[in-house]
Design a protein around this motif. Structure first.
Motif, PDB file in Angstrom:
ATOM      1  N   ALA A   1       0.831  -1.207   0.000  1.00 49.81           N
ATOM      2  CA  ALA A   1       0.000   0.000   0.000  1.00 49.81           C
ATOM      3  C   ALA A   1       0.866   1.258   0.000  1.00 49.81           C
ATOM      4  CB  ALA A   1      -0.940  -0.007   1.194  1.00 49.81           C
ATOM      5  N   ALA A   2       2.028   1.209   0.667  1.00 54.26           N
ATOM      6  CA  ALA A   2       2.902   2.376   0.720  1.00 54.26           C
ATOM      7  C   ALA A   2       3.451   2.726  -0.663  1.00 54.26           C
ATOM      8  CB  ALA A   2       4.046   2.121   1.696  1.00 54.26           C
ATOM      9  N   ASP A   3       3.463   1.767  -1.575  1.00 56.21           N
ATOM     10  CA  ASP A   3       3.951   1.999  -2.930  1.00 56.21           C
ATOM     11  C   ASP A   3       2.848   2.467  -3.867  1.00 56.21           C
ATOM     12  OD1 ASP A   3       6.469   1.115  -2.128  1.00 56.21           O
ATOM     13  OD2 ASP A   3       6.007  -0.958  -2.630  1.00 56.21           O
ATOM     14  N   THR A   4       1.649   2.553  -3.380  1.00 58.59           N
ATOM     15  CA  THR A   4       0.509   2.937  -4.200  1.00 58.59           C
ATOM     16  C   THR A   4       0.288   4.444  -4.120  1.00 58.59           C
ATOM     17  OG1 THR A   4      -0.516   0.796  -3.806  1.00 58.59           O
ATOM     18  CG2 THR A   4      -1.955   2.544  -4.578  1.00 58.59           C
ATOM     19  N   VAL A   5       0.001   5.034  -5.263  1.00 61.67           N
ATOM     20  CA  VAL A   5      -0.274   6.468  -5.338  1.00 61.67           C
ATOM     21  C   VAL A   5      -1.741   6.647  -5.708  1.00 61.67           C
ATOM     22  CG1 VAL A   5       0.280   8.621  -6.541  1.00 61.67           C
ATOM     23  CG2 VAL A   5       2.090   6.957  -6.048  1.00 61.67           C
TER      24      VAL A   5
ATOM     25  N   ILE B   1       2.880  16.291 -12.357  1.00 66.16           N
ATOM     26  CA  ILE B   1       2.271  15.051 -11.854  1.00 66.16           C
ATOM     27  C   ILE B   1       3.333  13.966 -11.717  1.00 66.16           C
ATOM     28  CG2 ILE B   1       0.635  13.195 -12.396  1.00 66.16           C
ATOM     29  CD1 ILE B   1      -1.105  15.413 -13.751  1.00 66.16           C
ATOM     30  N   ALA B   2       4.198  13.826 -12.720  1.00 67.66           N
ATOM     31  CA  ALA B   2       5.275  12.823 -12.654  1.00 67.66           C
ATOM     32  C   ALA B   2       6.163  13.087 -11.451  1.00 67.66           C
ATOM     33  CB  ALA B   2       6.079  12.829 -13.949  1.00 67.66           C
ATOM     34  N   LYS B   3       6.480  14.345 -11.194  1.00 68.12           N
ATOM     35  CA  LYS B   3       7.322  14.712 -10.055  1.00 68.12           C
ATOM     36  C   LYS B   3       6.595  14.376  -8.741  1.00 68.12           C
ATOM     37  CE  LYS B   3       9.772  18.611  -8.052  1.00 68.12           C
ATOM     38  NZ  LYS B   3      10.071  20.041  -8.152  1.00 68.12           N
ATOM     39  N   ALA B   4       5.306  14.670  -8.653  1.00 71.65           N
ATOM     40  CA  ALA B   4       4.549  14.396  -7.427  1.00 71.65           C
ATOM     41  C   ALA B   4       4.435  12.895  -7.176  1.00 71.65           C
ATOM     42  CB  ALA B   4       3.160  15.020  -7.523  1.00 71.65           C
ATOM     43  N   ILE B   5       4.286  12.118  -8.240  1.00 70.83           N
ATOM     44  CA  ILE B   5       4.202  10.659  -8.087  1.00 70.83           C
ATOM     45  C   ILE B   5       5.526  10.094  -7.614  1.00 70.83           C
ATOM     46  CG2 ILE B   5       3.981   8.492  -9.373  1.00 70.83           C
ATOM     47  CD1 ILE B   5       1.815   9.898 -11.060  1.00 70.83           C
ATOM     48  N   ALA B   6       6.625  10.632  -8.161  1.00 73.46           N
ATOM     49  CA  ALA B   6       7.982  10.153  -7.779  1.00 73.46           C
ATOM     50  C   ALA B   6       8.261  10.506  -6.337  1.00 73.46           C
ATOM     51  CB  ALA B   6       9.021  10.756  -8.698  1.00 73.46           C
TER      52      ALA B   6
ATOM     53  N   THR C   1     -10.945  23.417 -11.743  1.00 68.44           N
ATOM     54  CA  THR C   1     -10.876  22.222 -12.575  1.00 68.44           C
ATOM     55  C   THR C   1      -9.950  22.526 -13.741  1.00 68.44           C
ATOM     56  OG1 THR C   1     -12.835  22.899 -13.828  1.00 68.44           O
ATOM     57  CG2 THR C   1     -13.186  21.368 -12.004  1.00 68.44           C
ATOM     58  N   PRO C   2      -9.203  21.558 -14.169  1.00 70.28           N
ATOM     59  CA  PRO C   2      -9.013  20.237 -13.586  1.00 70.28           C
ATOM     60  C   PRO C   2      -7.985  20.285 -12.453  1.00 70.28           C
ATOM     61  CG  PRO C   2      -7.710  20.407 -15.589  1.00 70.28           C
ATOM     62  CD  PRO C   2      -8.450  21.712 -15.435  1.00 70.28           C
ATOM     63  N   GLN C   3      -8.401  19.923 -11.283  1.00 69.34           N
ATOM     64  CA  GLN C   3      -7.517  19.876 -10.124  1.00 69.34           C
ATOM     65  C   GLN C   3      -7.212  18.419  -9.815  1.00 69.34           C
ATOM     66  OE1 GLN C   3      -9.157  21.199  -6.387  1.00 69.34           O
ATOM     67  NE2 GLN C   3      -7.145  21.331  -5.422  1.00 69.34           N
ATOM     68  N   LEU C   4      -5.929  18.118  -9.634  1.00 64.55           N
ATOM     69  CA  LEU C   4      -5.514  16.772  -9.263  1.00 64.55           C
ATOM     70  C   LEU C   4      -4.931  16.814  -7.862  1.00 64.55           C
ATOM     71  CD1 LEU C   4      -5.164  13.847 -10.540  1.00 64.55           C
ATOM     72  CD2 LEU C   4      -2.760  14.461 -10.706  1.00 64.55           C
ATOM     73  N   VAL C   5      -5.397  15.926  -7.005  1.00 61.64           N
ATOM     74  CA  VAL C   5      -4.851  15.799  -5.653  1.00 61.64           C
ATOM     75  C   VAL C   5      -4.118  14.460  -5.599  1.00 61.64           C
ATOM     76  CG1 VAL C   5      -5.373  15.671  -3.190  1.00 61.64           C
ATOM     77  CG2 VAL C   5      -6.676  17.233  -4.666  1.00 61.64           C
ATOM     78  N   VAL C   6      -2.850  14.522  -5.205  1.00 58.62           N
ATOM     79  CA  VAL C   6      -1.990  13.337  -5.157  1.00 58.62           C
ATOM     80  C   VAL C   6      -1.829  12.907  -3.706  1.00 58.62           C
ATOM     81  CG1 VAL C   6       0.281  12.383  -5.749  1.00 58.62           C
ATOM     82  CG2 VAL C   6      -0.765  14.150  -7.209  1.00 58.62           C
ATOM     83  N   ASN C   7      -2.260  11.690  -3.419  1.00 58.34           N
ATOM     84  CA  ASN C   7      -2.161  11.117  -2.067  1.00 58.34           C
ATOM     85  C   ASN C   7      -2.737  12.023  -0.985  1.00 58.34           C
ATOM     86  OD1 ASN C   7      -1.102   8.666  -2.830  1.00 58.34           O
ATOM     87  ND2 ASN C   7       1.018   9.265  -2.495  1.00 58.34           N
TER      88      ASN C   7
ATOM     89  N   GLY D   1       0.631   0.671  -9.864  1.00 65.03           N
ATOM     90  CA  GLY D   1       0.872   1.337  -8.589  1.00 65.03           C
ATOM     91  C   GLY D   1       0.026   2.578  -8.389  1.00 65.03           C
ATOM     92  N   ILE D   2      -0.911   2.816  -9.320  1.00 66.94           N
ATOM     93  CA  ILE D   2      -1.729   4.021  -9.249  1.00 66.94           C
ATOM     94  C   ILE D   2      -3.208   3.663  -9.123  1.00 66.94           C
ATOM     95  CG2 ILE D   2      -2.569   6.004 -10.586  1.00 66.94           C
ATOM     96  CD1 ILE D   2       0.253   6.388 -11.592  1.00 66.94           C
ATOM     97  N   ILE D   3      -3.862   4.333  -8.201  1.00 73.04           N
ATOM     98  CA  ILE D   3      -5.317   4.276  -8.093  1.00 73.04           C
ATOM     99  C   ILE D   3      -5.810   5.623  -8.606  1.00 73.04           C
ATOM    100  CG2 ILE D   3      -7.294   4.146  -6.544  1.00 73.04           C
ATOM    101  CD1 ILE D   3      -5.526   2.419  -4.691  1.00 73.04           C
TER     102      ILE D   3
END
Length: 122
Positions: free
Chosen positions: A23-27, A117-122, A98-104, A55-57
């Protein structure tokens, strides 16, 4: 008997060490979007690409505040709009968009900004 116990123990260790993604590896990506938003389609397409990563939901929430501009989004729900306003308060943002993306649940950014987004996922 000891030989079988060791084989069983080794087998259990192998199963545990080969466990799938933790789960810790899931974004979790939450996109707030609307059919009434002209800048949302690129973000919708990007989220569709990202959801193929195991690894992404990826979640998409259609908000209601665009409905008063002549087009009613059939997927929009008030609870999605309220969820976005909850993030606004929790993340101490001055507005929703919009479009707003919230990461974790901790990072808010433009849902069509591939690099951010790529930077936030990394």
């Amino acid at each position: 008997m000891k030989k079988y116990s060791l084989i069983l123990l080794f087998g259990l260790f192998t199963l545990i060490s080969a466990a799938p993604v933790r789960a810790a590896d899931t974004v979790v990506l939450e996109l707030f979007t609307s059919q009434g938003c002209s800048s949302c389609p690129p973000a919708d397409r990007l989220l569709a690409e990202l959801r193929d990563d195991p690894g992404i939901i990826a979640l998409s929430y259609h908000v209601t505040y665009w409905d008063n501009r002549g087009w009613t989004d059939p997927f929009a729900l008030n609870r999605f709009t309220l969820r976005q306003y909850d993030y606004q308060a929790a993340l101490r943002k001055t507005r929703v968009f919009t479009p707003q993306l919230v990461v974790n649940g901790t990072i808010s950014l433009a849902g069509s900004d591939r690099e951010a987004i790529a930077k936030a996922i990394a």
